[in-house]
Write a protein that holds these residues in place. Structure first.
Motif, PDB file in Angstrom:
ATOM      1  N   ASP A  32       0.803  -1.210   0.000  1.00  0.00           N
ATOM      2  CA  ASP A  32       0.000   0.000   0.000  1.00  0.00           C
ATOM      3  C   ASP A  32       0.846   1.273   0.000  1.00  0.00           C
ATOM      4  OD1 ASP A  32      -2.743   0.994   0.078  1.00  0.00           O
ATOM      5  OD2 ASP A  32      -2.163   1.821   2.027  1.00  0.00           O
ATOM      6  N   GLU A  33       1.906   1.311   0.780  1.00  0.00           N
ATOM      7  CA  GLU A  33       2.708   2.538   0.888  1.00  0.00           C
ATOM      8  C   GLU A  33       3.311   2.953  -0.444  1.00  0.00           C
ATOM      9  OE1 GLU A  33       5.795   5.243   1.000  1.00  0.00           O
ATOM     10  OE2 GLU A  33       6.283   3.124   0.756  1.00  0.00           O
ATOM     11  N   PRO A  34       4.002   2.075  -1.181  1.00  0.00           N
ATOM     12  CA  PRO A  34       4.546   2.522  -2.466  1.00  0.00           C
ATOM     13  C   PRO A  34       3.481   2.867  -3.504  1.00  0.00           C
ATOM     14  CG  PRO A  34       5.301   0.279  -1.968  1.00  0.00           C
ATOM     15  CD  PRO A  34       4.460   0.742  -0.825  1.00  0.00           C
ATOM     16  N   LEU A  35       2.316   2.232  -3.432  1.00  0.00           N
ATOM     17  CA  LEU A  35       1.243   2.532  -4.389  1.00  0.00           C
ATOM     18  C   LEU A  35       0.684   3.931  -4.196  1.00  0.00           C
ATOM     19  CD1 LEU A  35      -0.745  -0.822  -4.394  1.00  0.00           C
ATOM     20  CD2 LEU A  35       0.728   0.071  -6.211  1.00  0.00           C
ATOM     21  N   ARG A  36       0.652   4.412  -2.963  1.00  0.00           N
ATOM     22  CA  ARG A  36       0.087   5.723  -2.678  1.00  0.00           C
ATOM     23  C   ARG A  36       1.140   6.803  -2.542  1.00  0.00           C
ATOM     24  NH1 ARG A  36      -4.252   4.127   0.329  1.00  0.00           N
ATOM     25  NH2 ARG A  36      -4.733   6.200   0.980  1.00  0.00           N
ATOM     26  N   ARG A  37       2.400   6.440  -2.550  1.00  0.00           N
ATOM     27  CA  ARG A  37       3.487   7.406  -2.351  1.00  0.00           C
ATOM     28  C   ARG A  37       3.529   8.441  -3.479  1.00  0.00           C
ATOM     29  NH1 ARG A  37       8.987   4.733  -2.873  1.00  0.00           N
ATOM     30  NH2 ARG A  37       8.100   3.459  -1.208  1.00  0.00           N
ATOM     31  N   PRO A  38       3.440   9.729  -3.139  1.00  0.00           N
ATOM     32  CA  PRO A  38       3.609  10.765  -4.170  1.00  0.00           C
ATOM     33  C   PRO A  38       5.043  10.722  -4.690  1.00  0.00           C
ATOM     34  CG  PRO A  38       2.610  11.670  -2.170  1.00  0.00           C
ATOM     35  CD  PRO A  38       3.105  10.292  -1.835  1.00  0.00           C
ATOM     36  N   MET A  39       5.182  10.641  -6.006  1.00  0.00           N
ATOM     37  CA  MET A  39       6.504  10.458  -6.613  1.00  0.00           C
ATOM     38  C   MET A  39       6.969  11.677  -7.416  1.00  0.00           C
ATOM     39  SD  MET A  39       7.394   7.373  -5.668  1.00  0.00           S
ATOM     40  CE  MET A  39       8.738   7.029  -6.789  1.00  0.00           C
ATOM     41  N   THR A  40       6.139  12.700  -7.496  1.00  0.00           N
ATOM     42  CA  THR A  40       6.493  13.913  -8.227  1.00  0.00           C
ATOM     43  C   THR A  40       6.151  15.122  -7.358  1.00  0.00           C
ATOM     44  OG1 THR A  40       4.333  14.249  -9.258  1.00  0.00           O
ATOM     45  CG2 THR A  40       5.876  12.784 -10.432  1.00  0.00           C
ATOM     46  N   PRO A  41       6.689  16.275  -7.692  1.00  0.00           N
ATOM     47  CA  PRO A  41       6.341  17.472  -6.921  1.00  0.00           C
ATOM     48  C   PRO A  41       4.838  17.783  -6.915  1.00  0.00           C
ATOM     49  CG  PRO A  41       8.294  17.894  -8.219  1.00  0.00           C
ATOM     50  CD  PRO A  41       7.770  16.548  -8.646  1.00  0.00           C
ATOM     51  N   GLY A  43       2.536  15.495  -6.736  1.00  0.00           N
ATOM     52  CA  GLY A  43       1.861  14.475  -5.939  1.00  0.00           C
ATOM     53  C   GLY A  43       1.417  13.243  -6.688  1.00  0.00           C
ATOM     54  N   THR A  44       1.864  13.038  -7.911  1.00  0.00           N
ATOM     55  CA  THR A  44       1.452  11.881  -8.700  1.00  0.00           C
ATOM     56  C   THR A  44       1.900  10.583  -8.032  1.00  0.00           C
ATOM     57  OG1 THR A  44       1.612  13.188 -10.715  1.00  0.00           O
ATOM     58  CG2 THR A  44       1.589  10.797 -10.981  1.00  0.00           C
ATOM     59  N   SER A  45       0.941   9.652  -7.940  1.00  0.00           N
ATOM     60  CA  SER A  45       1.227   8.324  -7.395  1.00  0.00           C
ATOM     61  C   SER A  45       0.637   7.274  -8.330  1.00  0.00           C
ATOM     62  CB  SER A  45       0.618   8.170  -6.002  1.00  0.00           C
ATOM     63  OG  SER A  45      -0.802   8.125  -6.077  1.00  0.00           O
ATOM     64  N   LEU A  47      -1.404   4.810  -7.537  1.00  0.00           N
ATOM     65  CA  LEU A  47      -2.821   4.640  -7.242  1.00  0.00           C
ATOM     66  C   LEU A  47      -3.637   5.852  -7.688  1.00  0.00           C
ATOM     67  CD1 LEU A  47      -4.376   2.305  -6.052  1.00  0.00           C
ATOM     68  CD2 LEU A  47      -4.204   3.401  -3.812  1.00  0.00           C
ATOM     69  N   GLY A  48      -3.066   7.038  -7.590  1.00  0.00           N
ATOM     70  CA  GLY A  48      -3.761   8.236  -8.059  1.00  0.00           C
ATOM     71  C   GLY A  48      -4.019   8.196  -9.553  1.00  0.00           C
ATOM     72  N   LEU A  49      -3.077   7.658 -10.308  1.00  0.00           N
ATOM     73  CA  LEU A  49      -3.274   7.546 -11.753  1.00  0.00           C
ATOM     74  C   LEU A  49      -4.394   6.563 -12.081  1.00  0.00           C
ATOM     75  CD1 LEU A  49       0.440   7.752 -12.855  1.00  0.00           C
ATOM     76  CD2 LEU A  49      -1.363   9.348 -13.521  1.00  0.00           C
ATOM     77  N   VAL A  50      -4.498   5.480 -11.309  1.00  0.00           N
ATOM     78  CA  VAL A  50      -5.587   4.519 -11.530  1.00  0.00           C
ATOM     79  C   VAL A  50      -6.936   5.168 -11.213  1.00  0.00           C
ATOM     80  CG1 VAL A  50      -6.554   2.281 -10.844  1.00  0.00           C
ATOM     81  CG2 VAL A  50      -4.075   2.549 -11.112  1.00  0.00           C
ATOM     82  N   LYS A  51      -6.994   5.936 -10.136  1.00  0.00           N
ATOM     83  CA  LYS A  51      -8.225   6.649  -9.769  1.00  0.00           C
ATOM     84  C   LYS A  51      -8.633   7.607 -10.891  1.00  0.00           C
ATOM     85  CE  LYS A  51      -9.874   9.704  -6.061  1.00  0.00           C
ATOM     86  NZ  LYS A  51      -9.442  10.389  -4.816  1.00  0.00           N
ATOM     87  N   HIS A  52      -7.664   8.341 -11.418  1.00  0.00           N
ATOM     88  CA  HIS A  52      -7.928   9.262 -12.525  1.00  0.00           C
ATOM     89  C   HIS A  52      -8.459   8.504 -13.740  1.00  0.00           C
ATOM     90  CE1 HIS A  52      -7.386  12.350 -15.551  1.00  0.00           C
ATOM     91  NE2 HIS A  52      -6.574  11.541 -16.214  1.00  0.00           N
ATOM     92  N   LEU A  53      -7.814   7.395 -14.096  1.00  0.00           N
ATOM     93  CA  LEU A  53      -8.256   6.638 -15.264  1.00  0.00           C
ATOM     94  C   LEU A  53      -9.662   6.072 -15.083  1.00  0.00           C
ATOM     95  CD1 LEU A  53      -4.910   4.919 -16.284  1.00  0.00           C
ATOM     96  CD2 LEU A  53      -6.232   6.577 -17.641  1.00  0.00           C
ATOM     97  N   ALA A  54     -10.018   5.698 -13.873  1.00  0.00           N
ATOM     98  CA  ALA A  54     -11.389   5.237 -13.620  1.00  0.00           C
ATOM     99  C   ALA A  54     -12.375   6.362 -13.908  1.00  0.00           C
ATOM    100  CB  ALA A  54     -11.526   4.756 -12.174  1.00  0.00           C
ATOM    101  N   ALA A  55     -12.070   7.548 -13.412  1.00  0.00           N
ATOM    102  CA  ALA A  55     -12.964   8.691 -13.628  1.00  0.00           C
ATOM    103  C   ALA A  55     -13.099   9.019 -15.106  1.00  0.00           C
ATOM    104  CB  ALA A  55     -12.459   9.904 -12.845  1.00  0.00           C
ATOM    105  N   LEU A  80      -6.675  12.705  -9.038  1.00  0.00           N
ATOM    106  CA  LEU A  80      -5.308  12.176  -8.998  1.00  0.00           C
ATOM    107  C   LEU A  80      -4.791  12.024  -7.567  1.00  0.00           C
ATOM    108  CD1 LEU A  80      -3.780  14.097 -12.007  1.00  0.00           C
ATOM    109  CD2 LEU A  80      -3.799  11.617 -11.743  1.00  0.00           C
ATOM    110  N   ARG A  81      -5.535  12.479  -6.607  1.00  0.00           N
ATOM    111  CA  ARG A  81      -5.104  12.440  -5.208  1.00  0.00           C
ATOM    112  C   ARG A  81      -5.735  11.243  -4.491  1.00  0.00           C
ATOM    113  NH1 ARG A  81      -2.058  15.659  -6.933  1.00  0.00           N
ATOM    114  NH2 ARG A  81      -2.077  17.901  -6.723  1.00  0.00           N
ATOM    115  N   ILE A  82      -4.945  10.629  -3.640  1.00  0.00           N
ATOM    116  CA  ILE A  82      -5.438   9.534  -2.813  1.00  0.00           C
ATOM    117  C   ILE A  82      -5.516  10.038  -1.377  1.00  0.00           C
ATOM    118  CG2 ILE A  82      -4.925   7.205  -1.945  1.00  0.00           C
ATOM    119  CD1 ILE A  82      -5.757   7.300  -4.897  1.00  0.00           C
ATOM    120  N   THR A  83      -6.695   9.909  -0.796  1.00  0.00           N
ATOM    121  CA  THR A  83      -6.861  10.335   0.595  1.00  0.00           C
ATOM    122  C   THR A  83      -6.525   9.163   1.518  1.00  0.00           C
ATOM    123  OG1 THR A  83      -9.174   9.673   0.746  1.00  0.00           O
ATOM    124  CG2 THR A  83      -8.726  11.904  -0.110  1.00  0.00           C
TER     125      THR A  83
END
Length: 165
Positions: A32-41, A43-45, A47-55, A80-83
């Motif tokens: 879970d931690e690496p999937l939600r970890r923001p990797m860019t300034p 905040g892209t992660s 899991l956030g990209l998957v959430k965006h693609l679903a929408a 794109l944000r994971i809470t």
């Protein structure tokens, strides 16, 4: 018959599915931690990209062509944000439901069907939407490839043959 000799709609759908599957593969084997970890300034992660693609699957394929998408608990500005409350399972399941809803619309409509996105003035065809979503999904799968490489070195658009199963 392979997709190399399929009709136009089947070919477009196979291309979209190939990129969709790559998106899911980018999540495999990570906690879970690496999937939600923001990797860019910004905040892209992963899991956030998957959430965006679903929408966007719901927006472009379902809402644009008159279907009813499930109510989302987030706004387009937050897709794109994971809470902390959102789980990996919840986001992956959302993506699965969005894909299935999109696939039903794709199957039901001819390629020249016209739809009207609520956020645009011009109508679009299902054909145009399929091409657009292939581009969108491939673009974000590429982002995910870079993020995954930064996390654990895994790269590519599919698991290595030894891991495929």
């Amino acid at each position: 018959m392979t997709t190399c000799f399929a009709g136009e709609k089947d070919t477009l759908r196979a291309s979209l599915d190939r990129h969709r599957d790559a998106v899911l593969w980018k999540l495999e084997g990570l906690g879970d931690e690496p999937l939600r970890r923001p990797m860019t300034p910004t905040g892209t992660s992963l899991l956030g990209l998957v959430k965006h693609l679903a929408a966007v699957e719901y927006g472009w394929f379902v809402e644009t062509f008159g279907g009813v998408a499930e109510p989302l608990w987030f706004t387009p500005h937050d897709d794109l944000r994971i809470t902390p409350e959102e789980t990996t399972e919840q986001i992956v399941a959302l993506y699965g439901r969005a894909r299935a809803a999109a696939d039903r619309m794709i199957a039901a409509l001819p390629l020249d069907s016209a739809g009207r996105p609520s956020w645009r003035d011009d109508p679009v065809s299902l054909r145009w939407t399929l091409v657009h979503m292939i581009e969108e999904t491939a673009r974000h799968a590429g982002h995910m490839d870079i993020l995954r490489e930064l996390i654990d070195g895994a790269t590519g658009d599919h698991p290595p043959a030894a891991q495929a199963g």
